[in-house]
Design an enzyme around this catalytic site. Structure first.
Site, PDB file in Angstrom:
ATOM      1  N   TRP A 103      51.647  45.120  39.517  1.00 16.86           N
ATOM      2  CA  TRP A 103      50.870  45.364  40.740  1.00 16.86           C
ATOM      3  C   TRP A 103      51.712  46.101  41.775  1.00 16.86           C
ATOM      4  CZ3 TRP A 103      46.093  45.416  39.688  1.00 16.86           C
ATOM      5  CH2 TRP A 103      45.520  44.476  38.824  1.00 16.86           C
ATOM      6  N   ASP A 174      51.102  42.226  49.349  1.00 14.05           N
ATOM      7  CA  ASP A 174      49.969  41.958  48.466  1.00 14.05           C
ATOM      8  C   ASP A 174      50.097  40.495  48.057  1.00 14.05           C
ATOM      9  OD1 ASP A 174      48.126  41.638  46.473  1.00 14.05           O
ATOM     10  OD2 ASP A 174      48.935  43.194  45.145  1.00 14.05           O
ATOM     11  N   LYS A 198      41.311  35.101  43.284  1.00 16.11           N
ATOM     12  CA  LYS A 198      42.262  34.145  42.709  1.00 16.11           C
ATOM     13  C   LYS A 198      42.312  32.856  43.526  1.00 16.11           C
ATOM     14  CE  LYS A 198      44.030  37.955  40.462  1.00 16.11           C
ATOM     15  NZ  LYS A 198      44.408  39.329  40.780  1.00 16.11           N
TER      16      LYS A 198
HETATM   17  C1  LIG Z   1      44.568  40.607  40.740  1.00 14.84           C
HETATM   18  C2  LIG Z   1      45.578  41.305  41.542  1.00 14.84           C
HETATM   19  C3  LIG Z   1      45.356  42.584  42.078  1.00 14.84           C
HETATM   20  C4  LIG Z   1      44.106  43.377  41.783  1.00 14.84           C
HETATM   21  O1  LIG Z   1      43.140  43.063  42.684  1.00 14.84           O
HETATM   22  P1  LIG Z   1      41.707  43.776  42.683  1.00 14.84           P
HETATM   23  O2  LIG Z   1      41.014  42.952  43.713  1.00 14.84           O
HETATM   24  O3  LIG Z   1      41.148  43.651  41.313  1.00 14.84           O
HETATM   25  O4  LIG Z   1      41.899  45.177  43.096  1.00 14.84           O
HETATM   26  C5  LIG Z   1      46.331  43.139  42.851  1.00 14.84           C
HETATM   27  N1  LIG Z   1      47.489  42.493  43.110  1.00 14.84           N
HETATM   28  C6  LIG Z   1      47.732  41.264  42.615  1.00 14.84           C
HETATM   29  C7  LIG Z   1      49.023  40.591  42.924  1.00 14.84           C
HETATM   30  C8  LIG Z   1      46.784  40.641  41.820  1.00 14.84           C
HETATM   31  O5  LIG Z   1      47.031  39.417  41.330  1.00 14.84           O
END
Ligand SMILES: *Cc1c(COP(=O)(O)O)cnc(C)c1O
Length: 362
Positions: A103, A174, A198
């Site tokens: 990511w 993020d 999540k």
């Molecule tokens: C799942 C995830 C993403 C992707 O997120 P989307 O909402 O599908 O764009 C990005 N960063 C992390 C750390 C994730 O766990």
């Protein structure tokens, strides 16, 4: 009795049962309005109250200062990968990225479109099984911001605390897979964003917490919908927002508060993680893929001695009502995702399955 099984999916993931029951009712009728939450106009009083309440609950839960905006956006965390540098990374400026997994790689790749990206650290040479130590981080001279991924969903590693950003740089994070899993000092961040699916709710809504002075100072002209200011000025109601997602998120915030807030979540998550890591450590049969000191309390990644046994493990677990344990294809092995809402009892069931499976292979 309950016909639900244990869902270890990495996302979308398990939500609190109380919230799901509440959402079932709200789908049919929001309060006593005679209209379901998905059917209400986003301009009407009832939904405006829902959005307001969700924002207030979020602010209270994380102690978010008034000089930060709380936004409910669309496009997932993946949209933040470019929306953020599009706002603040000028053509002649540098942003530092801490590369700890797929990511972060994706986030950095988008930032390159706008300015210079400096990899201040990368653990790619160690298969991303570790978080860099402070002395391994080499910042550029004066980065605009430092971007990091607080929890690496795929590799099962997690920053135990925020990296220290140099000079005037602010932190951009993020936090999709560990947001509100422990206390957070928002004042250390310029921006913290998380896809909801999540830890916070259904997919389709992204939580963005952003300092207002940054919202007001983008470095380039952007389309209306991409400007954070558009959404900040309108309480995330500029266009039709993901109304149902915002409703559920608000309920999840309330649920976290009822569990003792972020401190309560941290305690619960430490206990859950310990149950699994202890069970894994107790058997030579298993190995954890994440290095000690970097292990995630959200995604527990591990292997058996070989891929055939990994496959047998996943298959037998599924048959025993433990779903979603297959590791990400880029890592292999197993991954148990145990976000905020995942129950402690579920970790105990997996721990006992771990012991039984190892014993059977003898
Ligand atoms: C799942 C995830 C993403 C992707 O997120 P989307 O909402 O599908 O764009 C990005 N960063 C992390 C750390 C994730 O766990």
């Amino acid at each position: 009795m309950n016909d639900r099984i244990l869902n270890f999916s990495a996302g979308p993931a398990t939500l609190p049962e109380e919230v799901l029951r509440d959402a079932q009712e709200a789908l049919w009728q929001l309060g006593s309005t005679g209209i379901g939450v998905m059917e209400h106009s986003h301009r009407g009083g009832p939904f405006k109250a829902v959005a307001k309440e969700a924002e207030a609950a979020c602010r209270k839960l994380a102690g978010i200062p008034d000089d930060y905006a709380v936004l409910f956006l669309q496009g997932g965390a993946s949209t933040q990968f470019f929306q953020l540098p599009a706002h603040w990374l000028a053509d002649d400026a540098t942003a530092d990225y801490l590369i700890t997994g797929s990511w972060s790689v994706k986030a950095a790749k988008e930032a390159v479109r706008y300015g210079t990206v400096h990899e201040a650290a990368s653990t790619k040479d160690r298969d991303f099984n570790i978080i860099p130590r402070a002395d391994e981080i080499q910042y550029s001279d004066s980065p605009t911001y430092v971007h990091f991924t607080s929890n690496n969903t795929i590799f099962g590693t997690q920053w135990q605390e925020e990296p220290a950003a140099p000079g005037e740089a602010w932190l951009a994070c993020d936090a999709s897979s560990d947001v509100f899993s422990r206390p957070v000092d928002i004042s250390r961040y310029g921006v913290l964003y998380a896809g909801a699916q999540k830890n916070l709710g259904p997919s389709g809504v992204t939580l963005v917490i952003v300092r207002r002075d940054l919202v007001d100072a983008p470095v380039r002209d952007l389309p209306t919908m991409l400007r954070y200011a558009t959404h900040a000025e309108q309480g995330s109601l500029y266009n039709t927002p993901p109304t149902f997602g915002i409703y559920v998120m608000g309920r999840v915030f309330r649920w976290i508060a009822e569990q003792g807030g972020l401190e309560g979540m941290a305690k619960r998550n430490r206990e859950k993680g310990q149950i699994l890591y202890d069970a894994l450590e107790a058997q030579d049969f298993y190995s954890c893929t994440a290095g000690e000191g970097s292990r995630s309390l959200m995604n527990v990644t591990f292997r058996t001695p070989n891929p055939e046994l990994d496959a047998a493990f996943v298959k037998q677990a599924e048959a025993a009502g433990l779903s979603g344990l297959k590791g990400h294809r880029s890592v292999g092995g197993m991954r148990a995702s145990i976000y905020n809402a995942f129950p402690k009892e579920g970790c105990e069931v997996l721990a006992s399955f771990l012991r039984d499976f190892a014993a059977k292979q003898g």
